[in-house]
Design an enzyme around this catalytic site. Structure first.
Site, PDB file in Angstrom:
ATOM      1  N   ARG A 117       0.848  -1.204   0.000  1.00  0.00           N
ATOM      2  CA  ARG A 117       0.000   0.000   0.000  1.00  0.00           C
ATOM      3  C   ARG A 117       0.877   1.245   0.000  1.00  0.00           C
ATOM      4  O   ARG A 117       0.923   2.009   0.947  1.00  0.00           O
ATOM      5  CB  ARG A 117      -0.966  -0.044   1.171  1.00  0.00           C
ATOM      6  CG  ARG A 117      -2.023  -1.108   0.914  1.00  0.00           C
ATOM      7  CD  ARG A 117      -2.956  -1.246   2.069  1.00  0.00           C
ATOM      8  NE  ARG A 117      -4.318  -0.860   1.696  1.00  0.00           N
ATOM      9  CZ  ARG A 117      -5.358  -0.969   2.512  1.00  0.00           C
ATOM     10  NH1 ARG A 117      -5.186  -1.414   3.734  1.00  0.00           N
ATOM     11  NH2 ARG A 117      -6.551  -0.619   2.115  1.00  0.00           N
ATOM     12  N   GLN A 122      -1.458   2.918  -5.433  1.00  0.00           N
ATOM     13  CA  GLN A 122      -2.816   3.260  -4.965  1.00  0.00           C
ATOM     14  C   GLN A 122      -3.899   2.862  -5.963  1.00  0.00           C
ATOM     15  O   GLN A 122      -4.970   2.413  -5.572  1.00  0.00           O
ATOM     16  CB  GLN A 122      -2.913   4.757  -4.683  1.00  0.00           C
ATOM     17  CG  GLN A 122      -2.705   5.048  -3.216  1.00  0.00           C
ATOM     18  CD  GLN A 122      -2.814   6.524  -2.884  1.00  0.00           C
ATOM     19  OE1 GLN A 122      -3.309   7.319  -3.670  1.00  0.00           O
ATOM     20  NE2 GLN A 122      -2.328   6.881  -1.719  1.00  0.00           N
ATOM     21  N   ASP A 125      -5.129  -0.675  -5.472  1.00  0.00           N
ATOM     22  CA  ASP A 125      -5.493  -1.052  -4.110  1.00  0.00           C
ATOM     23  C   ASP A 125      -6.932  -1.590  -4.043  1.00  0.00           C
ATOM     24  O   ASP A 125      -7.886  -0.851  -3.791  1.00  0.00           O
ATOM     25  CB  ASP A 125      -5.324   0.166  -3.198  1.00  0.00           C
ATOM     26  CG  ASP A 125      -5.505  -0.176  -1.730  1.00  0.00           C
ATOM     27  OD1 ASP A 125      -5.959  -1.300  -1.432  1.00  0.00           O
ATOM     28  OD2 ASP A 125      -5.202   0.684  -0.893  1.00  0.00           O
ATOM     29  N   SER A 128      -8.889  -1.292  -0.710  1.00  0.00           N
ATOM     30  CA  SER A 128      -9.586  -0.009  -0.524  1.00  0.00           C
ATOM     31  C   SER A 128     -10.829   0.080  -1.404  1.00  0.00           C
ATOM     32  O   SER A 128     -11.888   0.509  -0.940  1.00  0.00           O
ATOM     33  CB  SER A 128      -8.654   1.166  -0.845  1.00  0.00           C
ATOM     34  OG  SER A 128      -7.680   1.282   0.155  1.00  0.00           O
ATOM     35  N   TYR A 224      -1.438   0.902   9.638  1.00  0.00           N
ATOM     36  CA  TYR A 224      -2.412  -0.002  10.241  1.00  0.00           C
ATOM     37  C   TYR A 224      -2.371   0.108  11.760  1.00  0.00           C
ATOM     38  O   TYR A 224      -1.424   0.623  12.341  1.00  0.00           O
ATOM     39  CB  TYR A 224      -2.103  -1.452   9.860  1.00  0.00           C
ATOM     40  CG  TYR A 224      -2.397  -1.760   8.423  1.00  0.00           C
ATOM     41  CD1 TYR A 224      -3.698  -1.866   7.973  1.00  0.00           C
ATOM     42  CD2 TYR A 224      -1.363  -1.945   7.513  1.00  0.00           C
ATOM     43  CE1 TYR A 224      -3.983  -2.144   6.655  1.00  0.00           C
ATOM     44  CE2 TYR A 224      -1.632  -2.229   6.178  1.00  0.00           C
ATOM     45  CZ  TYR A 224      -2.938  -2.326   5.756  1.00  0.00           C
ATOM     46  OH  TYR A 224      -3.216  -2.605   4.452  1.00  0.00           O
TER      47      TYR A 224
HETATM   48  P1  NAD Z   1      -8.234  -2.305   8.266  1.00  0.00           P
HETATM   49  O1  NAD Z   1      -9.361  -2.870   7.462  1.00  0.00           O
HETATM   50  O2  NAD Z   1      -7.052  -3.150   8.539  1.00  0.00           O
HETATM   51  O3  NAD Z   1      -8.831  -1.831   9.699  1.00  0.00           O
HETATM   52  C1  NAD Z   1      -9.979  -1.019   9.793  1.00  0.00           C
HETATM   53  C2  NAD Z   1      -9.807  -0.030  10.917  1.00  0.00           C
HETATM   54  O4  NAD Z   1      -9.930  -0.685  12.181  1.00  0.00           O
HETATM   55  C3  NAD Z   1      -8.458   0.686  10.943  1.00  0.00           C
HETATM   56  O5  NAD Z   1      -8.675   2.071  10.827  1.00  0.00           O
HETATM   57  C4  NAD Z   1      -7.885   0.305  12.307  1.00  0.00           C
HETATM   58  O6  NAD Z   1      -7.120   1.346  12.886  1.00  0.00           O
HETATM   59  C5  NAD Z   1      -9.136   0.023  13.102  1.00  0.00           C
HETATM   60  N1  NAD Z   1      -8.950  -0.747  14.349  1.00  0.00           N
HETATM   61  C6  NAD Z   1      -8.147  -1.810  14.596  1.00  0.00           C
HETATM   62  N2  NAD Z   1      -8.271  -2.236  15.873  1.00  0.00           N
HETATM   63  C7  NAD Z   1      -9.212  -1.428  16.457  1.00  0.00           C
HETATM   64  C8  NAD Z   1      -9.785  -1.368  17.751  1.00  0.00           C
HETATM   65  N3  NAD Z   1      -9.423  -2.218  18.708  1.00  0.00           N
HETATM   66  N4  NAD Z   1     -10.706  -0.404  17.989  1.00  0.00           N
HETATM   67  C9  NAD Z   1     -11.095   0.464  17.026  1.00  0.00           C
HETATM   68  N5  NAD Z   1     -10.581   0.448  15.765  1.00  0.00           N
HETATM   69  C10 NAD Z   1      -9.646  -0.481  15.483  1.00  0.00           C
HETATM   70  O7  NAD Z   1      -7.732  -0.938   7.676  1.00  0.00           O
HETATM   71  P2  NAD Z   1      -7.857  -0.326   6.212  1.00  0.00           P
HETATM   72  O8  NAD Z   1      -9.157   0.357   6.086  1.00  0.00           O
HETATM   73  O9  NAD Z   1      -7.527  -1.356   5.201  1.00  0.00           O
HETATM   74  O10 NAD Z   1      -6.691   0.756   6.244  1.00  0.00           O
HETATM   75  C11 NAD Z   1      -6.215   1.365   7.388  1.00  0.00           C
HETATM   76  C12 NAD Z   1      -5.139   2.364   7.040  1.00  0.00           C
HETATM   77  O11 NAD Z   1      -4.201   1.804   6.096  1.00  0.00           O
HETATM   78  C13 NAD Z   1      -5.609   3.605   6.309  1.00  0.00           C
HETATM   79  O12 NAD Z   1      -6.300   4.509   7.043  1.00  0.00           O
HETATM   80  C14 NAD Z   1      -4.262   4.107   5.800  1.00  0.00           C
HETATM   81  O13 NAD Z   1      -3.515   4.725   6.801  1.00  0.00           O
HETATM   82  C15 NAD Z   1      -3.629   2.839   5.358  1.00  0.00           C
HETATM   83  N6  NAD Z   1      -3.887   2.724   3.918  1.00  0.00           N
HETATM   84  C16 NAD Z   1      -2.917   3.097   3.065  1.00  0.00           C
HETATM   85  C17 NAD Z   1      -3.165   3.056   1.685  1.00  0.00           C
HETATM   86  C18 NAD Z   1      -2.133   3.450   0.678  1.00  0.00           C
HETATM   87  O14 NAD Z   1      -1.186   4.105   1.001  1.00  0.00           O
HETATM   88  N7  NAD Z   1      -2.289   3.042  -0.562  1.00  0.00           N
HETATM   89  C19 NAD Z   1      -4.372   2.607   1.207  1.00  0.00           C
HETATM   90  C20 NAD Z   1      -5.344   2.248   2.111  1.00  0.00           C
HETATM   91  C21 NAD Z   1      -5.073   2.303   3.472  1.00  0.00           C
END
Ligand code: NAD
Length: 374
Positions: A117, A122, A125, A128, A224
């Site tokens: 990621r 992007q 992805d 996402s 993450y």
């Molecule tokens: P995910 O599906 O792994 O997790 C969903 C959410 O659950 C996350 O925001 C995480 O912080 C939250 N979480 C975990 N444990 C928790 C708890 N105990 N209580 C409450 N919340 C909790 O995450 P995702 O949606 O795939 O992505 C998360 C992050 O990854 C993004 O916000 C970003 O920073 C990063 N990301 C980067 C890119 C990129 O650079 N291309 C793309 C997508 C996401």
């Protein structure tokens, strides 16, 4: 480069790996697409639309590259030739049998979930793009299951207060659930253990739920969340149980990569909710954020409706496929040089996404998961 697209066979899977618009774009890079008849039907793309875009209708497993959505079944792996390239959502960390079978069949496989990621990737992805769909659909399910309005209404028969919605986890799916619930007029609060998301939650017109957990920030590598300690989790569950009692609907999206979903909503929290309230648990795929979730089922406990949907992206197959197809397009464009299949494993995106190659499981996480499962 010859790419083929089979009709998906997994139960309930209505998405397709390439849509006509993307076939047309790939043709400009010298990519020829063969599609199994009816492969796009579930996403409302008839064969004729693909033919118009330049695809041929034929054997979905004939390509040098086979593009899929769901992981292949054992029968589908049998249809892949040795040395074939497979692209799909392969569940590399949880589908040990599939990964081993792909290695055994000599298939060079790339998992869309394993694409690093990083900014450059992007456009590829798929986690996402599909989470955008599931977050949106989850909010609609919550609104429909709730026996109350989401928006505030002022009518001749009196005023209706807006529904209170809590979104747990504000990653991609959570932010989309917040935005959708807001558009429907609900009063939305959201919580995440990564403090960086506070601003994003507020920019969507929702409130960041402050829990006195004594937790600075639980952000780990790659943006993450890190797993919480047992004490932190316990504290979080207790604090949440009180807040959840004030809510009409809770949409759960919390996840930690490669682990079962964290348990956030206890039986006591469900009991605290008003009769008729709703929980939509997107984390059902990895066990659920709610103690009473039954993955794949909608159950009523303590007069609270608890929905544990599986394969939700597939229930909005048109846009889910369009976005996924663009992700696949961007990956295929990395694999084609002057119209020929050219895999450059020096490229960190291709190297990171590769799961099996030359009969081996080359992805470290997938190899470890396969060893544990064995
Ligand atoms: P995910 O599906 O792994 O997790 C969903 C959410 O659950 C996350 O925001 C995480 O912080 C939250 N979480 C975990 N444990 C928790 C708890 N105990 N209580 C409450 N919340 C909790 O995450 P995702 O949606 O795939 O992505 C998360 C992050 O990854 C993004 O916000 C970003 O920073 C990063 N990301 C980067 C890119 C990129 O650079 N291309 C793309 C997508 C996401």
């Amino acid at each position: 480069m010859k790419v083929s697209v089979p009709k998906e066979t997994a139960a309930g899977e209505r998405r397709v790996a390439l849509v006509p618009e993307v076939v047309d774009r790939l043709a400009k890079d010298g990519v020829e697409v063969t599609l199994e008849t009816g492969a796009g039907a579930g996403a409302h793309h008839p064969d004729a639309a693909y033919e118009q875009a330049g695809a041929r209708i034929g054997d979905g497993f004939s390509g040098e590259v086979v593009a899929k959505v769901s992981p292949p079944s054992a029968e589908e792996i049998d249809r892949l030739s040795r040395g074939a390239v497979l692209v799909g959502l392969l569940q590399p960390l949880t589908g040990a049998d599939t990964v081993r079978a792909l290695a055994g069949a000599g298939v060079t496989s790339f998992a869309m979930e394993a694409i690093p990621r990083i900014s450059r990737a992007q456009s590829m992805d798929a986690l996402s793009s599909q989470a955008t769909v599931t977050g949106y659909v989850a909010a609609l399910i919550a609104a429909r299951e709730l026996p109350r309005f989401f928006p505030m209404l002022t009518t001749a028969a009196g005023t209706v207060r807006p529904a209170k919605v809590l979104v747990l986890g504000a990653g991609v799916a959570g932010l989309q659930a917040i935005a959708t619930s807001r558009r429907l007029g609900a009063a939305v609060q959201a919580f995440d253990v990564r403090s960086a998301v506070k601003e994003q939650i507020e920019s969507l017109g929702a409130r960041f739920l402050e829990l006195d957990m004594g937790l600075e920030d639980a952000e780990a590598a790659g943006g993450y969340a890190r797993p919480l300690t047992d004490e932190e989790q316990q504290r979080q569950r207790e604090l949440l149980a009180e807040e959840i009692g004030q809510m009409d609907a809770v949409i759960c999206t919390a996840a930690v990569p490669g682990r079962p979903a964290p348990l956030l909503v206890t039986e006591q929290a469900v009991r605290n909710m008003k009769p008729g309230s709703v929980i939509v648990d997107l984390a059902a795929e990895t066990g659920g954020n709610c103690e009473l979730t039954e993955p794949g089922e909608t159950v009523v406990r303590e007069d609270v409706t608890i929905v544990g949907p599986l394969g939700l992206a597939s229930t909005m197959p048109d846009h889910a496929s369009s976005l996924y197809a663009r992700n696949v397009q961007a990956l295929l464009q990395l694999m084609v040089k002057e119209g020929e299949l050219t895999l450059d494993f020096e490229d960190e995106v291709l190297a990171g996404a590769c799961i099996t190659r030359d009969g081996e499981i080359v992805h470290e996480g997938a190899r470890k998961a396969a060893e544990v499962a064995a």
